[in-house]
Scaffold this active site. Structure first.
Site, PDB file in Angstrom:
ATOM      1  CG  ASP A  63      21.608 -14.560 -15.810  1.00  0.00           C
ATOM      2  OD1 ASP A  63      20.625 -13.927 -16.215  1.00  0.00           O
ATOM      3  OD2 ASP A  63      22.006 -15.601 -16.347  1.00  0.00           O
ATOM      4  CG  ASP A  92      29.092 -23.078 -23.276  1.00  0.00           C
ATOM      5  OD1 ASP A  92      27.921 -22.952 -22.868  1.00  0.00           O
ATOM      6  OD2 ASP A  92      30.008 -22.276 -22.975  1.00  0.00           O
ATOM      7  CG  HIS A 139      26.503 -21.268 -20.250  1.00  0.00           C
ATOM      8  ND1 HIS A 139      26.986 -21.015 -21.516  1.00  0.00           N
ATOM      9  CD2 HIS A 139      25.681 -20.223 -19.962  1.00  0.00           C
ATOM     10  CE1 HIS A 139      26.486 -19.871 -21.963  1.00  0.00           C
ATOM     11  NE2 HIS A 139      25.688 -19.379 -21.031  1.00  0.00           N
ATOM     12  CD  GLU A 187      30.085 -18.622 -19.298  1.00  0.00           C
ATOM     13  OE1 GLU A 187      29.641 -19.516 -20.045  1.00  0.00           O
ATOM     14  OE2 GLU A 187      30.081 -17.430 -19.604  1.00  0.00           O
TER      15      GLU A 187
END
Length: 336
Positions: free
Chosen positions: A112, A181, A183, A188
């Site tokens: 990314d 979380d 991801h 996400e």
């Protein structure tokens, strides 16, 4: 689901028809048919972050060397940023500096990059990768691919990235970290599990987590990023996921003990035929005791994957170069 192949083929009349049916059944059976390709999900539990980093680096080293890379056989790596892979990168640099490993015939694709953050900004992922890894190894800069968050047409940039991966022959080994979380990359919670490289708006939790890199000023944190999709990573022949610390313990439990769920995108890799989670003990705090004990019982098997193999020579090294064992073997993960 059990298959009796002979029974399934019993009513076939000709050799050609029988062959076509076998091919179809092979596809349906997947790894049930081809046992050599059937891989169980691994959970490698290391004592701490340093041991985790060493194990991961040795695994990557061995995978590259065993592929015998050369001018017509590049090894293709998918790479992450963040704190999780830093120790692994440091160890890989050591291997390269000692002549144990070369990246001359390795191509890399990063996961990314932020949108509209100058590539020379100290917090861009271009800067991160060059400062922490690429400038310390012998990789050809043209073979180190990172998404361009400043491209005029961001959608075209994402589509082009997928094409470049395909042209390279696909990812041999995709390495990733995860957020608290669950991801992976910037996929996400709520991201599609069949997503491809795309423009993504970042969740507030991710922006808050990244604020520490921008003087704790949320207004400076990029709100969008370009990211590979879950399906992009799933297409890799093999996936290595690094998870460290108590803050990731809940995500690890969701990833391996609960079902596949798009609210925890890393859970998708339960369905990948060759996924290895490499974690430290802190990250296992929320796992069931039975789960931890089961995988700890397999560590002798897992540690054989990272043993120094004397006959693995770097194909790019001169004939006089001999592969040396790490000087810290006495403290290595497979001797501890």
């Amino acid at each position: 689901m059990q298959f009796n192949l002979e029974l399934a083929l019993s009513d076939l009349k000709t050799r050609d028809t029988r062959g076509a049916a076998v091919a179809r059944l092979k596809e349906k059976l997947n790894c049930r048919w081809n046992k050599t390709a059937c891989k169980s999900m691994r959970l490698v539990i290391c004592d701490d972050y340093n041991k985790l980093s060493e194990w991961a680096a040795k695994y990557v080293r061995n995978r590259i060397l065993k592929s015998q890379p050369g001018p017509d056989n590049y090894f293709v790596l998918g790479l992450p940023t963040g704190s999780s892979p830093l120790g692994m990168y440091k160890k890989l640099v050591e291997f390269c500096n000692r002549g144990e490993l070369s990246f001359k015939y390795v191509k890399t694709f990063n996961m990314d990059e932020y949108v509209r953050l100058d590539r020379d900004h100290p917090e861009s992922y271009h800067s991160f990768m060059w400062e922490n890894f690429f400038k310390h190894i012998d990789i050809d800069p043209q073979n180190a691919h990172i998404l361009d968050g400043n491209a005029e047409d961001l959608v075209a940039e994402c589509d082009s990235y997928e094409e470049k991966i395909t042209e390279a022959g696909g990812i041999d080994l995709f390495i990733g970290g995860i957020g608290s979380d669950g991801h992976i990359a910037f996929n996400e919670p709520g991201s599609s599990l069949v997503s491809r490289t795309r423009v993504k708006t970042l969740a507030k939790e991710t922006i808050l987590a990244n604020a520490r890199f921008f003087d704790d000023d949320m207004s400076k944190v990029p709100k969008m990023a370009l990211t590979v999709g879950v399906a992009t990573v799933m297409d890799a022949k093999e996936v290595l996921i690094l998870i460290s610390g108590v803050k990731k313990a809940h995500a690890l439990r969701q990833a391996i003990e609960e079902g596949v769920n798009h609210m925890c995108t890393v859970s998708a890799f339960q369905q990948h035929p060759h996924t290895t989670f490499v974690v430290d003990e802190d990250a296992t705090m929320e796992l069931r005791v039975r789960t931890v004990k089961y995988f700890q019982g397999l560590m002798d098997v897992h540690n054989k994957l990272v043993e120094d193999v004397e006959d693995l020579q770097d194909p790019t090294a001169p004939p006089s170069a001999k592969k040396r064992k790490s000087t810290d073997d006495s403290n290595s993960v497979y001797n501890s």
